[in-house]
Every structure is written in C-alpha cells, then in structure tokens.
Design a protein around this motif. Structure first.
Motif, PDB file in Angstrom:
ATOM      1  N   GLU A 157     -49.580 -40.544  16.624  1.00 51.78           N
ATOM      2  CA  GLU A 157     -50.268 -40.204  17.874  1.00 51.78           C
ATOM      3  C   GLU A 157     -49.358 -39.577  18.922  1.00 51.78           C
ATOM      4  OE1 GLU A 157     -53.136 -42.221  21.268  1.00 51.78           O
ATOM      5  OE2 GLU A 157     -52.090 -43.520  19.869  1.00 51.78           O
ATOM      6  N   TYR A 169     -54.029 -38.003   8.936  1.00 45.05           N
ATOM      7  CA  TYR A 169     -53.435 -38.508  10.175  1.00 45.05           C
ATOM      8  C   TYR A 169     -51.964 -38.803   9.939  1.00 45.05           C
ATOM      9  CZ  TYR A 169     -52.547 -41.684  14.095  1.00 45.05           C
ATOM     10  OH  TYR A 169     -52.023 -42.295  15.216  1.00 45.05           O
ATOM     11  N   PRO A 188     -56.676 -44.132  11.921  1.00 46.38           N
ATOM     12  CA  PRO A 188     -56.828 -45.541  12.298  1.00 46.38           C
ATOM     13  C   PRO A 188     -58.202 -45.737  12.951  1.00 46.38           C
ATOM     14  CG  PRO A 188     -54.734 -44.675  13.065  1.00 46.38           C
ATOM     15  CD  PRO A 188     -55.531 -43.505  12.564  1.00 46.38           C
ATOM     16  N   GLU A 189     -58.740 -46.909  12.809  1.00 42.83           N
ATOM     17  CA  GLU A 189     -60.082 -47.185  13.321  1.00 42.83           C
ATOM     18  C   GLU A 189     -60.234 -46.829  14.795  1.00 42.83           C
ATOM     19  OE1 GLU A 189     -62.941 -51.027  13.435  1.00 42.83           O
ATOM     20  OE2 GLU A 189     -61.804 -50.716  11.570  1.00 42.83           O
ATOM     21  N   ASP A 190     -59.197 -47.074  15.591  1.00 42.56           N
ATOM     22  CA  ASP A 190     -59.296 -46.793  17.024  1.00 42.56           C
ATOM     23  C   ASP A 190     -59.149 -45.306  17.357  1.00 42.56           C
ATOM     24  OD1 ASP A 190     -56.564 -46.723  16.385  1.00 42.56           O
ATOM     25  OD2 ASP A 190     -55.974 -47.455  18.367  1.00 42.56           O
ATOM     26  N   LYS A 191     -58.991 -44.459  16.340  1.00 42.21           N
ATOM     27  CA  LYS A 191     -58.868 -43.007  16.556  1.00 42.21           C
ATOM     28  C   LYS A 191     -60.074 -42.242  16.012  1.00 42.21           C
ATOM     29  CE  LYS A 191     -54.551 -43.376  17.991  1.00 42.21           C
ATOM     30  NZ  LYS A 191     -54.675 -44.591  18.781  1.00 42.21           N
ATOM     31  N   ASN A 192     -61.079 -42.958  15.525  1.00 39.67           N
ATOM     32  CA  ASN A 192     -62.250 -42.297  14.949  1.00 39.67           C
ATOM     33  C   ASN A 192     -63.083 -41.551  15.978  1.00 39.67           C
ATOM     34  OD1 ASN A 192     -62.003 -42.765  12.168  1.00 39.67           O
ATOM     35  ND2 ASN A 192     -62.688 -44.874  12.445  1.00 39.67           N
ATOM     36  N   GLU A 193     -62.999 -41.979  17.217  1.00 40.22           N
ATOM     37  CA  GLU A 193     -63.698 -41.274  18.296  1.00 40.22           C
ATOM     38  C   GLU A 193     -62.813 -41.315  19.537  1.00 40.22           C
ATOM     39  OE1 GLU A 193     -67.686 -41.805  20.879  1.00 40.22           O
ATOM     40  OE2 GLU A 193     -67.969 -41.689  18.712  1.00 40.22           O
ATOM     41  N   LEU A 194     -62.342 -40.143  19.934  1.00 37.87           N
ATOM     42  CA  LEU A 194     -61.459 -40.029  21.096  1.00 37.87           C
ATOM     43  C   LEU A 194     -62.055 -39.046  22.093  1.00 37.87           C
ATOM     44  CD1 LEU A 194     -58.089 -39.691  19.147  1.00 37.87           C
ATOM     45  CD2 LEU A 194     -58.902 -41.721  20.361  1.00 37.87           C
ATOM     46  N   THR A 224     -64.151 -36.541  16.843  1.00 35.29           N
ATOM     47  CA  THR A 224     -64.759 -37.547  15.968  1.00 35.29           C
ATOM     48  C   THR A 224     -64.259 -37.412  14.533  1.00 35.29           C
ATOM     49  OG1 THR A 224     -66.687 -36.129  15.624  1.00 35.29           O
ATOM     50  CG2 THR A 224     -66.848 -37.789  17.378  1.00 35.29           C
TER      51      THR A 224
END
Length: 166
Positions: free
Chosen positions: A90, A87, A23-29, A50
C-alpha cells in the motif's frame, strides 16, 4: 493556465486490470483528490476503487517488460504480468523502494470514454475518471501525466478534447 485548470486522470489506450490477492480491507477504497492542488476551495474529485481499474497501455507494457511494480497514484502498488495483476503493498515508500512507476488510473465503474485530438489531428482514445462529467464545452483541463486540453464536445458516448500543450 496551470493555475486555473482542474485536474483529471485520463487513461490513454486503456487496459483493464483486475487486482488479485487484495487484502479484505482494500476491496473497496474511496480516494479524494483535489481538483487543483493549490486551490482546495475548488473542491475535490472522488475515485472509488473496487478491485478493477483502467491504466495506460504504455505503463502496463513497461511494467511487464521491466518486471517492476506499478503504483496506482495515491492508492496501492501492484505487480503486473501478461497473465495477471496482483496486490503488492500500500505505501508510497514501498513503491519507491521498488522503483515502481507512479501512474494515473480510473475506476472501471463510471469512467467516461474520452478522445483527445492531437495537434497533428491524430486521436488518442481512452477513459477519463467519473468526476469529469462536470466539465463543460470550452473548459480547459489538465489531464495528469498527459497534458492540457480544451473540452470540445460532450455527448452520451463521451467527451472530446483538443490537446493544447504539455
């Protein structure tokens, strides 16, 4: 010894995974983990995800053989096949409901080559997380899910540890 040692993720015989369908909000954690779970005053280590990571080959092989997802510790759940890594979800609860193995991981960017010399003098090669750059020769560390080790040598090429016990 356990009460005094900092913890790090060591990835033995590392396999690189590139997680698809994030998901877009998981591309950089950004994940912060305590250096020692009982001593928060020791500080934290930071892992930046990333989309790619190193995972242990043994866990990778088991996930393919058993067709079960993997939980990248404190991060996300992924499905692994021989051709790809995608993916899944979460939450830890989701991982538990699917009987996922919870495994250590290290970001590709910044990871340090590491070798652990075992008691029988064999060597286990892999990578250790970026914040391990703060260790010094003769430090004792816990390599999570692997065992305790003493830092023997630090060079531009990597860190050598001697395994002490699990």
């Amino acid at each position: 010894m356990e009460e005094e040692t900092n913890r790090y993720f060591f990835i033995p015989e590392a396999v690189e995974i590139d997680v698809k369908d994030l998901p877009e909000d998981k591309n950089e954690l950004i994940l912060e983990r305590e250096l020692h779970y009982n001593e928060p005053e020791k500080g934290f280590r930071t892992l930046k995800f990333t989309g790619s990571a190193y995972i242990p080959k043994d866990d990778y092989d088991k996930a393919i053989k058993n067709s079960k997802p993997l939980r990248l510790m404190d991060l996300i759940n992924v499905n692994v096949t021989e051709d790809s890594c995608t993916y899944d979800s979460e939450s830890l609860e989701e991982a538990q409901s699917k009987h996922a193995s919870i495994i250590q991981w290290s970001p590709i960017e910044g990871s340090v080559k590491a070798t652990v010399v075992m008691p029988d003098n064999t060597k286990v090669n892999g990578f250790i997380e970026p914040d391990s750059k703060d260790v010094r020769v003769d430090d004792m560390v816990q390599l999570e899910r692997f065992g305790f080790a003493r830092v023997d040598n630090i060079t531009k090429e990597g860190i050598t540890f001697y395994y002490t016990h699990n």
